[in-house]
Design a protein around this motif. Structure first.
Motif, PDB file in Angstrom:
ATOM      1  N   GLY A  86      14.499   1.333  -8.961  1.00  9.67           N
ATOM      2  CA  GLY A  86      14.031   1.524 -10.323  1.00  9.67           C
ATOM      3  C   GLY A  86      12.655   0.909 -10.546  1.00  9.67           C
ATOM      4  N   GLY A  87      12.176   1.024 -11.754  1.00  4.57           N
ATOM      5  CA  GLY A  87      10.889   0.418 -12.087  1.00  4.57           C
ATOM      6  C   GLY A  87       9.707   1.189 -11.528  1.00  4.57           C
ATOM      7  N   LYS A  88       8.590   0.475 -11.386  1.00  2.89           N
ATOM      8  CA  LYS A  88       7.338   1.091 -10.969  1.00  2.89           C
ATOM      9  C   LYS A  88       7.365   1.615  -9.536  1.00  2.89           C
ATOM     10  CE  LYS A  88       3.244   1.944 -12.709  1.00  2.89           C
ATOM     11  NZ  LYS A  88       3.083   2.708 -13.974  1.00  2.89           N
ATOM     12  N   PRO A  89       7.900   0.855  -8.549  1.00  4.39           N
ATOM     13  CA  PRO A  89       7.929   1.397  -7.180  1.00  4.39           C
ATOM     14  C   PRO A  89       8.676   2.721  -7.068  1.00  4.39           C
ATOM     15  CG  PRO A  89       8.379  -0.956  -7.151  1.00  4.39           C
ATOM     16  CD  PRO A  89       8.398  -0.538  -8.581  1.00  4.39           C
ATOM     17  N   ALA A  90       9.817   2.824  -7.757  1.00  2.00           N
ATOM     18  CA  ALA A  90      10.574   4.085  -7.720  1.00  2.00           C
ATOM     19  C   ALA A  90       9.798   5.213  -8.394  1.00  2.00           C
ATOM     20  CB  ALA A  90      11.933   3.898  -8.390  1.00  2.00           C
ATOM     21  N   ASP A  91       9.068   4.900  -9.458  1.00  8.08           N
ATOM     22  CA  ASP A  91       8.251   5.918 -10.126  1.00  8.08           C
ATOM     23  C   ASP A  91       7.156   6.439  -9.203  1.00  8.08           C
ATOM     24  OD1 ASP A  91       9.767   5.625 -12.389  1.00  8.08           O
ATOM     25  OD2 ASP A  91       8.383   4.234 -13.360  1.00  8.08           O
ATOM     26  N   VAL A  92       6.586   5.532  -8.406  1.00 10.76           N
ATOM     27  CA  VAL A  92       5.529   5.951  -7.472  1.00 10.76           C
ATOM     28  C   VAL A  92       6.102   6.812  -6.355  1.00 10.76           C
ATOM     29  CG1 VAL A  92       3.829   5.111  -5.798  1.00 10.76           C
ATOM     30  CG2 VAL A  92       4.073   3.964  -8.004  1.00 10.76           C
ATOM     31  N   LEU A  93       7.247   6.414  -5.809  1.00  2.86           N
ATOM     32  CA  LEU A  93       7.837   7.169  -4.702  1.00  2.86           C
ATOM     33  C   LEU A  93       8.343   8.533  -5.142  1.00  2.86           C
ATOM     34  CD1 LEU A  93       9.835   4.341  -2.885  1.00  2.86           C
ATOM     35  CD2 LEU A  93       7.641   5.321  -2.222  1.00  2.86           C
ATOM     36  N   LEU A  94       8.793   8.646  -6.401  1.00  2.00           N
ATOM     37  CA  LEU A  94       9.301   9.914  -6.913  1.00  2.00           C
ATOM     38  C   LEU A  94       8.249  10.706  -7.683  1.00  2.00           C
ATOM     39  CD1 LEU A  94      12.836   8.762  -8.105  1.00  2.00           C
ATOM     40  CD2 LEU A  94      12.281  10.106  -6.084  1.00  2.00           C
ATOM     41  N   TRP A  95       7.022  10.268  -7.651  1.00  2.00           N
ATOM     42  CA  TRP A  95       5.888  10.985  -8.248  1.00  2.00           C
ATOM     43  C   TRP A  95       6.111  11.224  -9.742  1.00  2.00           C
ATOM     44  CZ3 TRP A  95       1.479  12.808  -5.451  1.00  2.00           C
ATOM     45  CH2 TRP A  95       1.516  12.515  -4.086  1.00  2.00           C
ATOM     46  N   ARG A  96       6.613  10.194 -10.441  1.00  2.60           N
ATOM     47  CA  ARG A  96       6.714  10.312 -11.891  1.00  2.60           C
ATOM     48  C   ARG A  96       5.321  10.390 -12.522  1.00  2.60           C
ATOM     49  NH1 ARG A  96      11.320  11.315 -10.715  1.00  2.60           N
ATOM     50  NH2 ARG A  96      13.202  10.248 -11.447  1.00  2.60           N
ATOM     51  N   ASP A  97       4.396   9.583 -11.992  1.00  2.00           N
ATOM     52  CA  ASP A  97       2.990   9.647 -12.392  1.00  2.00           C
ATOM     53  C   ASP A  97       2.201  10.174 -11.193  1.00  2.00           C
ATOM     54  OD1 ASP A  97       0.460   9.387 -13.375  1.00  2.00           O
ATOM     55  OD2 ASP A  97       0.637   7.274 -13.937  1.00  2.00           O
ATOM     56  N   LYS A  98       1.830  11.433 -11.246  1.00  2.00           N
ATOM     57  CA  LYS A  98       1.222  12.092 -10.101  1.00  2.00           C
ATOM     58  C   LYS A  98      -0.117  11.465  -9.714  1.00  2.00           C
ATOM     59  CE  LYS A  98       3.473  16.558 -10.866  1.00  2.00           C
ATOM     60  NZ  LYS A  98       3.284  18.009 -11.076  1.00  2.00           N
ATOM     61  N   LYS A  99      -0.892  11.038 -10.703  1.00  3.52           N
ATOM     62  CA  LYS A  99      -2.197  10.441 -10.399  1.00  3.52           C
ATOM     63  C   LYS A  99      -2.029   9.123  -9.651  1.00  3.52           C
ATOM     64  CE  LYS A  99      -4.702  12.532 -14.273  1.00  3.52           C
ATOM     65  NZ  LYS A  99      -5.495  12.260 -15.508  1.00  3.52           N
ATOM     66  N   GLU A 100      -1.103   8.295 -10.107  1.00  5.88           N
ATOM     67  CA  GLU A 100      -0.889   7.002  -9.464  1.00  5.88           C
ATOM     68  C   GLU A 100      -0.320   7.174  -8.058  1.00  5.88           C
ATOM     69  OE1 GLU A 100       1.168   2.671 -10.536  1.00  5.88           O
ATOM     70  OE2 GLU A 100       1.407   4.409 -11.859  1.00  5.88           O
ATOM     71  N   SER A 101       0.652   8.052  -7.902  1.00  9.34           N
ATOM     72  CA  SER A 101       1.230   8.277  -6.576  1.00  9.34           C
ATOM     73  C   SER A 101       0.200   8.860  -5.621  1.00  9.34           C
ATOM     74  CB  SER A 101       2.433   9.222  -6.696  1.00  9.34           C
ATOM     75  OG  SER A 101       3.423   8.678  -7.539  1.00  9.34           O
ATOM     76  N   ALA A 102      -0.619   9.792  -6.109  1.00  5.95           N
ATOM     77  CA  ALA A 102      -1.652  10.391  -5.263  1.00  5.95           C
ATOM     78  C   ALA A 102      -2.705   9.358  -4.869  1.00  5.95           C
ATOM     79  CB  ALA A 102      -2.300  11.568  -5.986  1.00  5.95           C
ATOM     80  N   SER A 103      -3.039   8.441  -5.785  1.00  4.60           N
ATOM     81  CA  SER A 103      -4.028   7.409  -5.460  1.00  4.60           C
ATOM     82  C   SER A 103      -3.495   6.442  -4.405  1.00  4.60           C
ATOM     83  CB  SER A 103      -4.417   6.644  -6.719  1.00  4.60           C
ATOM     84  OG  SER A 103      -3.282   5.999  -7.291  1.00  4.60           O
ATOM     85  N   VAL A 104      -2.220   6.078  -4.499  1.00  6.20           N
ATOM     86  CA  VAL A 104      -1.625   5.178  -3.504  1.00  6.20           C
ATOM     87  C   VAL A 104      -1.590   5.847  -2.135  1.00  6.20           C
ATOM     88  CG1 VAL A 104       0.503   3.997  -2.834  1.00  6.20           C
ATOM     89  CG2 VAL A 104      -0.282   3.911  -5.195  1.00  6.20           C
ATOM     90  N   LEU A 105      -1.132   7.100  -2.091  1.00  5.48           N
ATOM     91  CA  LEU A 105      -1.075   7.820  -0.823  1.00  5.48           C
ATOM     92  C   LEU A 105      -2.470   8.082  -0.272  1.00  5.48           C
ATOM     93  CD1 LEU A 105       0.833   9.145   1.195  1.00  5.48           C
ATOM     94  CD2 LEU A 105       0.699  11.248  -0.127  1.00  5.48           C
ATOM     95  N   GLY A 106      -3.432   8.359  -1.166  1.00  5.04           N
ATOM     96  CA  GLY A 106      -4.812   8.565  -0.713  1.00  5.04           C
ATOM     97  C   GLY A 106      -5.425   7.306  -0.128  1.00  5.04           C
ATOM     98  N   ALA A 107      -5.163   6.151  -0.756  1.00  2.00           N
ATOM     99  CA  ALA A 107      -5.677   4.890  -0.224  1.00  2.00           C
ATOM    100  C   ALA A 107      -5.084   4.584   1.150  1.00  2.00           C
ATOM    101  CB  ALA A 107      -5.361   3.759  -1.199  1.00  2.00           C
ATOM    102  N   ALA A 108      -3.791   4.844   1.311  1.00  2.00           N
ATOM    103  CA  ALA A 108      -3.168   4.632   2.620  1.00  2.00           C
ATOM    104  C   ALA A 108      -3.757   5.574   3.667  1.00  2.00           C
ATOM    105  CB  ALA A 108      -1.659   4.837   2.509  1.00  2.00           C
ATOM    106  N   THR A 109      -4.050   6.798   3.268  1.00  2.00           N
ATOM    107  CA  THR A 109      -4.651   7.761   4.204  1.00  2.00           C
ATOM    108  C   THR A 109      -6.046   7.329   4.623  1.00  2.00           C
ATOM    109  OG1 THR A 109      -3.387   9.537   3.146  1.00  2.00           O
ATOM    110  CG2 THR A 109      -5.247  10.186   4.528  1.00  2.00           C
ATOM    111  N   VAL A 110      -6.836   6.818   3.674  1.00  2.00           N
ATOM    112  CA  VAL A 110      -8.196   6.339   3.995  1.00  2.00           C
ATOM    113  C   VAL A 110      -8.133   5.169   4.965  1.00  2.00           C
ATOM    114  CG1 VAL A 110     -10.235   5.229   3.011  1.00  2.00           C
ATOM    115  CG2 VAL A 110      -9.223   7.190   1.862  1.00  2.00           C
ATOM    116  N   LEU A 111      -7.223   4.232   4.730  1.00  2.00           N
ATOM    117  CA  LEU A 111      -7.079   3.091   5.639  1.00  2.00           C
ATOM    118  C   LEU A 111      -6.645   3.547   7.029  1.00  2.00           C
ATOM    119  CD1 LEU A 111      -5.347   0.468   3.297  1.00  2.00           C
ATOM    120  CD2 LEU A 111      -7.731   0.491   4.074  1.00  2.00           C
ATOM    121  N   TRP A 112      -5.739   4.514   7.075  1.00  2.00           N
ATOM    122  CA  TRP A 112      -5.297   5.016   8.384  1.00  2.00           C
ATOM    123  C   TRP A 112      -6.444   5.691   9.123  1.00  2.00           C
ATOM    124  CZ3 TRP A 112      -4.720  10.190  10.120  1.00  2.00           C
ATOM    125  CH2 TRP A 112      -4.111  10.306  11.367  1.00  2.00           C
ATOM    126  N   ILE A 113      -7.267   6.437   8.411  1.00  2.00           N
ATOM    127  CA  ILE A 113      -8.428   7.084   9.046  1.00  2.00           C
ATOM    128  C   ILE A 113      -9.409   6.033   9.557  1.00  2.00           C
ATOM    129  CG2 ILE A 113     -10.455   8.524   8.589  1.00  2.00           C
ATOM    130  CD1 ILE A 113      -8.720  10.138   6.671  1.00  2.00           C
TER     131      ILE A 113
END
Length: 275
Positions: A86-113
């Motif tokens: 529940g809470g914010k982590p679950a909202d991010v994993l389930l894409w409740r807020d698409k902008k926030e989830s996309a930003s987290v996944l995008g930041a992880a992708t940039v670091l991986w690159i």
């Protein structure tokens, strides 16, 4: 001469007037019986409400029992959002807020690159970032008097002691649980759990040969941001397929247990001493 035809509207009005006159004449005699009649009329209404309420409760319990008996992956009984904490982590994993989830996944992708594709090192990246920000703030603080602008407000960052203690306590509890599980597996009491853990470790070791640790961590991160969302959207279909796979697995395991595991000699089980 023909008699005039009776008008339906007039006959209907006469009947209504006669009915009202008869009802008004009998109203005086029925005034004494009104409380009892009202009570009698109220009681059946209350009884009907109670019956309907009980029927709704029975239907609700039946629906819950059917829903609880339905096969769910890992035997879960709560919604996916609750299972993820529940809470914010679950909202991010389930894409409740698409902008926030996309930003987290995008930041992880940039670091991986940066670290995997460009072969950037973590210490080098941290040092370069610190050099850049320290230089910007230093020049801004000293040059603010020449450009007639206020110096930058550098925030004061402090890590609260309570936060560190809470994290350390939670980490200690989880580590102790892990050590307890490993001890129970190594004690030889549950052969099924032992074989399951060995199989999982072997699969992870095979996957580890194909990917580096950083790539494996990134793939796990992407999987956490995609698998729960897909499961939540297609929950019933996935549970149906998982149920069939689980039934087939239990059949194969029963055959394996009968032909192999049951023939393995087991040592004597020591009884615990009671005080």
């Amino acid at each position: 001469m023909a008699e005039p035809e009776e008008i339906p509207g007039e006959s209907l009005m006469e009947k209504i007037h006669s009915h009202t006159r008869s009802s008004s004449s009998s109203s005086s005699s029925s005034d004494d019986d009104k409380p009892s009649k009202k009570a009698d009329s109220v009681m059946p209404a209350k009884d009907d409400d109670d019956v309907m309420h009980k029927v709704e409760e029975v239907l609700h319990k039946a629906h819950d029992s059917v829903k609880s008996n339905k096969f769910r992956i890992f035997g879960r009984e709560k919604p996916v959002h609750k299972v993820l904490g529940g809470g914010k982590p679950a909202d991010v994993l389930l894409w409740r807020d698409k902008k926030e989830s996309a930003s987290v996944l995008g930041a992880a992708t940039v670091l991986w690159i940066f670290f995997e594709c460009l072969e950037y090192h973590l210490i080098t990246l941290v040092c370069h970032i610190m050099i850049f920000f320290l230089s910007v703030f230093f020049l801004w603080s000293n040059g603010s008097s020449f450009i007639n602008k206020a110096p930058p407000e550098i925030p004061k960052v402090q890590i609260p002691e309570k936060c560190v203690l809470d994290i350390a306590s939670a980490l200690r509890i989880e580590l102790n649980k892990g050590f307890h599980v490993l001890r129970e597996i190594a004690s030889g009491r549950d052969l099924k759990t032992f074989l399951s853990v060995i199989a999982v470790l072997w699969i992870v070791s095979v996957i580890g040969k194909c990917f580096s640790f950083l790539t494996l961590f990134y793939l796990t991160f992407v999987l956490l941001h995609s698998a729960p969302l897909i499961y939540e959207k297609h929950e019933d279909q996935i549970d149906a397929v998982a149920e069939k796979a689980w039934i087939e697995f239990k059949k194969q395991y029963a055959v394996f247990d009968e032909k192999v595991l049951s023939k393995i000699p087991k040592g004597p089980v020591k009884e615990k001493k009671r005080d």
